[in-house]
Write a protein that holds these residues in place. Structure first.
Motif, mmCIF file in Angstrom:
data_model
loop_
_atom_site.group_PDB
_atom_site.id
_atom_site.type_symbol
_atom_site.label_atom_id
_atom_site.label_comp_id
_atom_site.label_asym_id
_atom_site.label_seq_id
_atom_site.Cartn_x
_atom_site.Cartn_y
_atom_site.Cartn_z
ATOM 1 N N HIS A 1 42.393 67.474 -10.198
ATOM 2 C CA HIS A 1 41.306 68.405 -9.925
ATOM 3 C C HIS A 1 40.886 68.320 -8.461
ATOM 4 O O HIS A 1 41.377 67.489 -7.687
ATOM 5 N N HIS B 1 43.175 61.944 -11.948
ATOM 6 C CA HIS B 1 42.425 60.878 -12.619
ATOM 7 C C HIS B 1 43.103 60.605 -13.952
ATOM 8 O O HIS B 1 43.669 61.518 -14.566
ATOM 9 N N GLU C 1 35.857 59.291 -16.300
ATOM 10 C CA GLU C 1 36.740 59.724 -15.210
ATOM 11 C C GLU C 1 37.307 58.508 -14.488
ATOM 12 O O GLU C 1 38.434 58.513 -14.006
ATOM 13 N N HIS D 1 43.782 65.858 -6.458
ATOM 14 C CA HIS D 1 44.092 64.444 -6.730
ATOM 15 C C HIS D 1 43.938 64.252 -8.232
ATOM 16 O O HIS D 1 43.333 65.094 -8.917
ATOM 17 N N CYS E 1 36.807 63.544 -3.910
ATOM 18 C CA CYS E 1 37.109 64.574 -4.906
ATOM 19 C C CYS E 1 37.215 65.964 -4.286
ATOM 20 O O CYS E 1 37.655 66.906 -4.946
HETATM 21 NI NI NI Z 1 38.088 63.383 -8.639
#
Ligand code: NI
Length: 136
Positions: free
Chosen positions: A15, A42, A125, A40, A34
Motif C-alpha cells: 500500500h 506489510h 499492520e 511498500h 507509508c
Molecule cells: Ni505502510
C-alpha cells in the motif's frame, strides 16, 4: 451463556498512504515511510472473533471450519499479494490505513455470518500497531 470464538489469519499486501491535495513533504511528514511513492508491503495479521450463544446441538457458537473457509474466500484470496491502492476499488480513492481496511474486512465477513452473532475484527499492520472494529 455467551462465548467468543476466534480465528487468526494472515496476508501480505502493498500500500501507500497519500493525500494528493498535499505536497510530497507534507505527506512524508504525516504518513512517514507509508507515503513512499513506489508503495511498500506489510505482513498483516488479523483475528476474526465471533460472539454468541452456544448451539446446544453442536456445542459451537460458530463452526471454525466454516469460519476458516469464509476467511480464505473473503480475506486471504482477496488481499494476499495485492497492491491495495491499485487492485482494490475500495482503496482507489481512500487511504488503505488499518482503520479503513479493518472496516472493509468487517463488512465482507459480516455478510457471511448470521445476524444473531457479533463480529469483531482486529487487524495488525505491525507487531505493535493494530485496529479493532465491531460494526459500531
Ligand atoms: Ni505502510
Amino acid at each position: 451463556m455467551i462465548v467468543t470464538v476466534s480465528r487468526k489469519g494472515y496476508f501480505s499486501a502493498a500500500h501507500k498512504l497519500y493525500n494528493n491535495c498535499w505536497s510530497y513533504e507534507k505527506n512524508i511528514e504525516i504518513f512517514g515511510k507509508c507515503a513512499h511513492f513506489n508503495y511498500h508491503g506489510h505482513n498483516y495479521e488479523y483475528i476474526a472473533s465471533i460472539t454468541g450463544k452456544i448451539d446446544p446441538e453442536t456445542g459451537f457458537v460458530f463452526n471454525l471450519q466454516k469460519l476458516k473457509s469464509i476467511l480464505y474466500d473473503e480475506i486471504e484470496k482477496f488481499f494476499d499479494h495485492k497492491n491495495m491502492n491499485l487492485d482494490i476499488e475500495e482503496f482507489s480513492s481512500k487511504n488503505p490505513t488499518i482503520e479503513n481496511i479493518v472496516i472493509f474486512m468487517w463488512n465482507k465477513i459480516n455478510k457471511r455470518i448470521s445476524s444473531n452473532l457479533d463480529l469483531k475484527i482486529t487487524l495488525y499492520e505491525t507487531k505493535n500497531n493494530f485496529a479493532e472494529y465491531d460494526g459500531k
